[in-house]
Design an enzyme around this catalytic site. Structure first.
Site, PDB file in Angstrom:
ATOM      1  N   GLU A  64       0.947  -1.081  -0.113  1.00 40.15           N
ATOM      2  CA  GLU A  64       0.028   0.045   0.008  1.00 40.15           C
ATOM      3  C   GLU A  64       0.649   1.311  -0.041  1.00 40.15           C
ATOM      4  O   GLU A  64       2.122   1.180   0.493  1.00 40.15           O
ATOM      5  CB  GLU A  64      -0.742   0.025   1.232  1.00 40.15           C
ATOM      6  CG  GLU A  64      -1.817  -0.958   1.415  1.00 40.15           C
ATOM      7  CD  GLU A  64      -2.592  -1.224   2.701  1.00 40.15           C
ATOM      8  OE1 GLU A  64      -3.542  -1.690   2.591  1.00 40.15           O
ATOM      9  OE2 GLU A  64      -1.758  -0.977   3.658  1.00 40.15           O
ATOM     10  N   ASP A 235      -7.638  -5.057   8.753  1.00 36.89           N
ATOM     11  CA  ASP A 235      -6.997  -3.748   8.082  1.00 36.89           C
ATOM     12  C   ASP A 235      -6.968  -3.975   6.562  1.00 36.89           C
ATOM     13  O   ASP A 235      -6.442  -3.410   5.641  1.00 36.89           O
ATOM     14  CB  ASP A 235      -5.520  -3.215   8.352  1.00 36.89           C
ATOM     15  CG  ASP A 235      -4.728  -4.601   8.195  1.00 36.89           C
ATOM     16  OD1 ASP A 235      -4.976  -5.395   7.802  1.00 36.89           O
ATOM     17  OD2 ASP A 235      -3.698  -4.305   8.701  1.00 36.89           O
TER      18      ASP A 235
END
Length: 348
Positions: A64, A235
């Site tokens: 990410e 998450d």
């Protein structure tokens, strides 16, 4: 070869220097101070550019990028999450981050963020618990005793005031590791054989497990009234820890709804299920805990503004130290239009 000018150099904080910085400041003091920085930036929430993180998912994990800016400074973090890495002796999470000046675009700090992310995550959890946990909370159940567990425990001690942590992990060796690391840290540490045992008497329940799957770490009948749940393991899409029934009984607080509805516990709920944004609670624009029987849930997925705060904190604390290297990172020719000439002059 011509010498680079000072403008070419960017301060770089290596893992070694980050650890030295932490020990110079003191871990608990750093957790408290960083929690204050994060809270300060939550109070400025409307000033920031906000976007869900840019994620590249694979069957084994995720990579990410997490960007944000307050209009004066820009920050991003590169971070991965690969739960199976530990089987190969690798970290589940690694990260680095950069802070830059918006006016020029020049980077002002490059830093490791594997250690720093653990600290900023713990500081965020504790900052939120300060606002949402029952007043006078003294005991936390720490379910999931991996790399984050000690930081979470010490942050809750330093910021919230807990004095007891009850540890549980499906891997007994992880619990023993956490207990060893927390020995002598000023906490009463209790190792538990089941999650139900860990939750006994706990006013704060923190879940931090790593499997990338829809999991049920807490069942509905395990959670009584009046607790604060700090759910930080879920998450990414397809990764959760709590039974949906718990969510329906809880007042849910999130960082950035557009991200949390995709990645957090609330991905299990309807898209219009009500949640409260934390910055509104911190600014006094929304209610937090309003009763002793209320279950408050921090559906934590991590957001770029917290990394911005962490990088800002590190930059400020580097002043007057030698705890960084100077990277020759930016091309800086005498004539900004003559990059080719700079290259040619370096030939000899």
């Amino acid at each position: 070869m011509p010498q680079a000018s000072d403008r070419a150099y960017v301060p770089f904080v290596s893992v070694e220097n980050m650890m030295r910085l932490i020990h110079t400041i003191g871990l608990e003091r750093m957790l408290v101070e960083l929690a204050d920085y994060i809270e300060e930036d939550f109070r400025r929430w409307p000033l920031f550019d906000k976007t869900p993180r840019v994620a590249a998912h694979s069957p084994v994990g995720v990579i990410e990028l997490m960007p944000t800016s307050d209009g004066e400074q820009y920050a991003f973090k590169y971070v991965n999450g690969h739960p199976t890495n530990t089987k190969a002796g690798l970290q589940t999470v690694t990260a680095f981050g950069l802070l830059a000046d918006v006016a020029t675009g020049y980077p002002t700090l490059l830093s490791e963020m594997t250690v720093l992310t653990a600290i900023r995550t713990a500081a965020t959890s504790a900052m939120v618990a300060k606002h949402l946990a029952p007043k006078g909370a003294r005991t936390m159940a720490m379910i999931g005793n991996g790399a984050q567990s000690e930081f979470q425990s010490l942050a809750m001690k330093a910021v919230v005031g807990i004095d007891t942590v009850r540890l549980y992990d499906i891997d007994r060796a992880a619990t023993q590791k956490a207990a060893r690391n927390l020995a002598g840290q000023g906490l009463h540490v209790v190792t538990c054989a089941t999650p139900e045992e860990a939750i006994e008497g706990a006013e704060i329940i923190t879940t931090c497990t790593a499997d990338k799957q829809f999991a049920t770490i807490l069942n509905d009948n395990m959670v009584g009234e009046g607790v604060h749940i700090n759910a930080i393991g879920g998450d990414c899409p397809g990764k959760t820890e709590l039974a949906p029934a718990i969510l329906h009984r809880s007042s849910i607080f999130v960082e950035y709804p557009a991200q949390t509805r995709v990645e957090g516990e609330i991905q299990q709920l309807d898209e219009d299920h009500p949640v409260t944004e934390l910055w509104q609670v911190i600014r006094g624009e929304a209610e937090g805990r309003v009763s002793a029987r209320q279950i408050t849930l921090f559906d934590s997925v991590g957001f770029a503004i917290e990394d911005f705060s962490a990088l800002r904190y590190v930059r400020d604390r580097l002043e007057g130290t030698q705890l960084f290297d100077r990277l020759d990172m930016l091309a800086d020719p005498d004539d900004p239009r003559d990059l080719f000439g700079m290259l040619e002059r370096a030939r000899g």
